[in-house]
Design an enzyme around this catalytic site. Structure first.
Site, PDB file in Angstrom:
ATOM      1  N   ASP A   1       0.791  -1.245   0.000  1.00 46.36           N
ATOM      2  CA  ASP A   1       0.000   0.000   0.000  1.00 46.36           C
ATOM      3  C   ASP A   1       0.819   1.288   0.000  1.00 46.36           C
ATOM      4  O   ASP A   1       0.280   2.356   0.262  1.00 46.36           O
ATOM      5  CB  ASP A   1      -0.956   0.040   1.217  1.00 46.36           C
ATOM      6  CG  ASP A   1      -2.238  -0.718   0.936  1.00 46.36           C
ATOM      7  OD1 ASP A   1      -2.520  -0.987  -0.245  1.00 46.36           O
ATOM      8  OD2 ASP A   1      -2.950  -1.045   1.903  1.00 46.36           O
TER       9      ASP A   1
ATOM     10  N   GLY B   1       2.203   2.607  -2.507  1.00 40.67           N
ATOM     11  CA  GLY B   1       1.983   3.367  -3.749  1.00 40.67           C
ATOM     12  C   GLY B   1       2.738   2.820  -4.953  1.00 40.67           C
ATOM     13  O   GLY B   1       2.917   3.530  -5.941  1.00 40.67           O
TER      14      GLY B   1
ATOM     15  N   TYR C   1       0.471   2.974  -8.056  1.00 40.37           N
ATOM     16  CA  TYR C   1       0.226   4.375  -8.436  1.00 40.37           C
ATOM     17  C   TYR C   1       1.457   4.943  -9.142  1.00 40.37           C
ATOM     18  O   TYR C   1       1.360   5.549 -10.211  1.00 40.37           O
ATOM     19  CB  TYR C   1      -0.103   5.193  -7.185  1.00 40.37           C
ATOM     20  CG  TYR C   1      -0.634   6.575  -7.474  1.00 40.37           C
ATOM     21  CD1 TYR C   1      -2.005   6.810  -7.573  1.00 40.37           C
ATOM     22  CD2 TYR C   1       0.234   7.648  -7.658  1.00 40.37           C
ATOM     23  CE1 TYR C   1      -2.488   8.086  -7.849  1.00 40.37           C
ATOM     24  CE2 TYR C   1      -0.236   8.919  -7.933  1.00 40.37           C
ATOM     25  CZ  TYR C   1      -1.603   9.132  -8.022  1.00 40.37           C
ATOM     26  OH  TYR C   1      -2.079  10.378  -8.295  1.00 40.37           O
TER      27      TYR C   1
ATOM     28  N   LYS D   1       3.338  -8.112 -13.778  1.00 40.46           N
ATOM     29  CA  LYS D   1       3.342  -8.452 -12.354  1.00 40.46           C
ATOM     30  C   LYS D   1       3.148  -9.957 -12.235  1.00 40.46           C
ATOM     31  O   LYS D   1       2.297 -10.534 -12.924  1.00 40.46           O
ATOM     32  CB  LYS D   1       2.233  -7.670 -11.631  1.00 40.46           C
ATOM     33  CG  LYS D   1       2.132  -7.981 -10.128  1.00 40.46           C
ATOM     34  CD  LYS D   1       1.527  -6.817  -9.331  1.00 40.46           C
ATOM     35  CE  LYS D   1       1.273  -7.214  -7.885  1.00 40.46           C
ATOM     36  NZ  LYS D   1       1.209  -6.084  -6.962  1.00 40.46           N
TER      37      LYS D   1
ATOM     38  N   SER E   1      -2.678 -10.701  -5.093  1.00 40.46           N
ATOM     39  CA  SER E   1      -3.673 -11.284  -4.186  1.00 40.46           C
ATOM     40  C   SER E   1      -4.627 -10.173  -3.757  1.00 40.46           C
ATOM     41  O   SER E   1      -4.346  -8.992  -3.934  1.00 40.46           O
ATOM     42  CB  SER E   1      -2.990 -11.965  -2.993  1.00 40.46           C
ATOM     43  OG  SER E   1      -1.972 -11.162  -2.454  1.00 40.46           O
TER      44      SER E   1
ATOM     45  N   ASP F   1      -4.270  -3.991  -9.747  1.00 42.57           N
ATOM     46  CA  ASP F   1      -3.014  -3.290 -10.050  1.00 42.57           C
ATOM     47  C   ASP F   1      -2.773  -3.215 -11.557  1.00 42.57           C
ATOM     48  O   ASP F   1      -2.515  -2.143 -12.118  1.00 42.57           O
ATOM     49  CB  ASP F   1      -1.816  -4.011  -9.404  1.00 42.57           C
ATOM     50  CG  ASP F   1      -1.800  -3.850  -7.894  1.00 42.57           C
ATOM     51  OD1 ASP F   1      -2.798  -3.355  -7.345  1.00 42.57           O
ATOM     52  OD2 ASP F   1      -0.787  -4.215  -7.279  1.00 42.57           O
TER      53      ASP F   1
ATOM     54  N   GLY G   1       6.419  -5.535  -7.985  1.00 42.12           N
ATOM     55  CA  GLY G   1       6.440  -6.611  -7.003  1.00 42.12           C
ATOM     56  C   GLY G   1       5.164  -6.633  -6.184  1.00 42.12           C
ATOM     57  O   GLY G   1       4.319  -5.744  -6.273  1.00 42.12           O
ATOM     58  N   SER G   2       5.021  -7.684  -5.385  1.00 38.76           N
ATOM     59  CA  SER G   2       3.904  -7.767  -4.436  1.00 38.76           C
ATOM     60  C   SER G   2       4.452  -7.353  -3.077  1.00 38.76           C
ATOM     61  O   SER G   2       5.553  -7.754  -2.704  1.00 38.76           O
ATOM     62  CB  SER G   2       3.390  -9.199  -4.359  1.00 38.76           C
ATOM     63  OG  SER G   2       3.109  -9.683  -5.653  1.00 38.76           O
TER      64      SER G   2
ATOM     65  N   ARG H   1       3.682  10.512  -1.989  1.00 33.59           N
ATOM     66  CA  ARG H   1       2.881  11.381  -1.113  1.00 33.59           C
ATOM     67  C   ARG H   1       3.786  12.443  -0.469  1.00 33.59           C
ATOM     68  O   ARG H   1       3.724  12.708   0.729  1.00 33.59           O
ATOM     69  CB  ARG H   1       2.155  10.567  -0.045  1.00 33.59           C
ATOM     70  CG  ARG H   1       1.169   9.548  -0.617  1.00 33.59           C
ATOM     71  CD  ARG H   1       0.363   8.915   0.490  1.00 33.59           C
ATOM     72  NE  ARG H   1      -0.645   7.986   0.005  1.00 33.59           N
ATOM     73  CZ  ARG H   1      -0.491   6.657  -0.040  1.00 33.59           C
ATOM     74  NH1 ARG H   1       0.632   6.102   0.364  1.00 33.59           N
ATOM     75  NH2 ARG H   1      -1.466   5.894  -0.480  1.00 33.59           N
TER      76      ARG H   1
HETATM   77  N1  LIG Z   1       0.425   9.843  -4.838  1.00 38.82           N
HETATM   78  C1  LIG Z   1      -0.801   9.349  -4.649  1.00 38.82           C
HETATM   79  N2  LIG Z   1      -1.885  10.137  -4.834  1.00 38.82           N
HETATM   80  C2  LIG Z   1      -3.144   9.661  -4.667  1.00 38.82           C
HETATM   81  N3  LIG Z   1      -3.427   8.401  -4.289  1.00 38.82           N
HETATM   82  C3  LIG Z   1      -2.379   7.557  -4.083  1.00 38.82           C
HETATM   83  C4  LIG Z   1      -1.034   7.976  -4.240  1.00 38.82           C
HETATM   84  N4  LIG Z   1      -0.233   6.932  -3.957  1.00 38.82           N
HETATM   85  C5  LIG Z   1      -1.037   5.913  -3.658  1.00 38.82           C
HETATM   86  N5  LIG Z   1      -2.328   6.269  -3.713  1.00 38.82           N
HETATM   87  C6  LIG Z   1      -3.506   5.413  -3.417  1.00 38.82           C
HETATM   88  O1  LIG Z   1      -3.218   4.640  -2.254  1.00 38.82           O
HETATM   89  C7  LIG Z   1      -3.673   3.302  -2.398  1.00 38.82           C
HETATM   90  C8  LIG Z   1      -2.481   2.333  -2.298  1.00 38.82           C
HETATM   91  O2  LIG Z   1      -1.587   2.598  -3.361  1.00 38.82           O
HETATM   92  P1  LIG Z   1      -1.086   1.431  -4.348  1.00 38.82           P
HETATM   93  O3  LIG Z   1      -2.206   0.520  -4.712  1.00 38.82           O
HETATM   94  O4  LIG Z   1      -0.359   2.083  -5.458  1.00 38.82           O
HETATM   95  O5  LIG Z   1      -0.075   0.662  -3.361  1.00 38.82           O
HETATM   96  P2  LIG Z   1       0.807  -0.635  -3.652  1.00 38.82           P
HETATM   97  O6  LIG Z   1       2.111  -0.438  -2.993  1.00 38.82           O
HETATM   98  O7  LIG Z   1       0.810  -0.918  -5.113  1.00 38.82           O
HETATM   99  O8  LIG Z   1      -0.017  -1.780  -2.890  1.00 38.82           O
HETATM  100  P3  LIG Z   1       0.085  -3.387  -3.109  1.00 38.82           P
HETATM  101  O9  LIG Z   1       1.154  -3.854  -2.172  1.00 38.82           O
HETATM  102  O10 LIG Z   1      -1.281  -3.865  -2.739  1.00 38.82           O
HETATM  103  O11 LIG Z   1       0.426  -3.670  -4.553  1.00 38.82           O
HETATM  104  C9  LIG Z   1      -4.392   3.240  -3.744  1.00 38.82           C
HETATM  105  O12 LIG Z   1      -5.754   3.480  -3.543  1.00 38.82           O
HETATM  106  C10 LIG Z   1      -3.765   4.387  -4.522  1.00 38.82           C
HETATM  107  O13 LIG Z   1      -4.601   4.898  -5.530  1.00 38.82           O
HETATM  108 MG   LIG Z   2       0.189  -2.596  -6.163  1.00 41.32          MG
END
Ligand SMILES: Nc1ncnc2c1ncn2[C@@H]1O[C@H](COP(=O)(O)OP(=O)(O)OP(=O)(O)O)[C@@H](O)[C@H]1O
Ligand SMILES: [Mg+2]
Length: 229
Positions: free
Chosen positions: A13, A15, A18, A38, A42, A57, A119-120, A183
């Site tokens: 989570d 990002g 994103y 990817k 999960s 994703d 990655g996961s 962020r």
């Molecule tokens: N810079 C950003 N601006 C707005 N929303 C963001 C930003 N970064 C992340 N988010 C939001 O936060 C949430 C988690 O981000 P994201 O899905 O990219 O994480 P992840 O690391 O890919 O998670 P996972 O381990 O599940 O793959 C999502 O809803 C995403 O849209």
């Molecule tokens: Mg992700």
């Protein structure tokens, strides 16, 4: 045969998806042929009507970066349970076959100049843990011969998380290509200091920062492309 970059994060989570979408979009907007891959997702949402699983994703990156591939081409294994892939695979009785992952990854590489592989979770994410095999995400990164870019949160706690991730990658001889702080708030004293401290403690460059809601990556596409190998 294309070049690739592995995107890991300091945790789930943070990002990765994103930021990955912005990375792939940045390359494509500059006219470079970029794709996404990817190995395993999960926590996929199930379609109530036809029961298919939505690989969130991959579908998010597909939409933002306007990729033409199907979900099946973008991700090899999709699990419903929102737990680590090794456990989701056990619950589904569908273990990851790493020959399949390598074949799918190589196919993606043969179709694009630049493949960004997400990655996961974080870098220590078990992918398979059963009687036959014990495989952690870093084992897969090594097998595919990839360098890694780390996505870390810009805020409190990131010095510890980012430095530990760099140290672990180095311990496994995985090249670290850079860090992106997500962020990020321009002018925030702590976040600006986090950036400086992470660079000072690791010697790795923070190649970009991403703010909440950013729709483009503030980075030169040619510089970004140099991170791929
Ligand atoms: N810079 C950003 N601006 C707005 N929303 C963001 C930003 N970064 C992340 N988010 C939001 O936060 C949430 C988690 O981000 P994201 O899905 O990219 O994480 P992840 O690391 O890919 O998670 P996972 O381990 O599940 O793959 C999502 O809803 C995403 O849209
Ligand atoms: Mg992700």
């Amino acid at each position: 045969m294309g070049k690739a970059l592995f995107i890991t994060g300091t945790g789930t989570d943070v990002g990765k998806t994103y930021v990955t979408a912005l990375i792939v979009k940045c390359l494509r907007d500059a006219g470079l042929d970029a794709g996404y891959y990817k190995a395993a997702i999960s926590g996929a949402e199930k379609d109530e009507e036809d029961g298919t699983l939505h690989a969130g994703d991959a579908l998010y990156v597909k939409e933002i970066a306007e990729l033409s591939e199907t979900q099946e081409e973008l991700v090899s294994y999709v699990y419903e349970a929102a737990v680590s892939p090794h456990l989701a695979a056990q619950l589904d009785n569908k273990p990851i076959d790493f020959d399949v992952v390598e074949k799918d990854f190589r196919r993606a590489l043969s179709q694009h100049e630049y493949i960004t592989m997400e990655g996961s979770g974080g870098i220590i994410c078990p992918l398979r843990w059963d009687k036959e095999q014990h495989v952690i995400l870093d084992d897969l990164v090594l097998r595919l011969g990839l360098g890694a870019l780390i996505v870390a949160d810009a805020g409190l706690g990131t010095i510890n998380a980012a430095v530990l991730t760099v140290e672990h990658l180095r311990a496994r001889n995985i090249p670290v290509r850079g860090i992106i702080l997500n962020r990020f708030h321009d002018g925030d004293i702590m976040e600006e200091d986090n950036l400086d401290m992470v660079e000072a403690l690791t010697g790795v460059k923070v190649v970009a920062t991403v703010k909440s809601g950013d729709e483009t990556l503030d980075m030169d596409a040619e510089e970004l492309a140099k991170l791929y190998q």
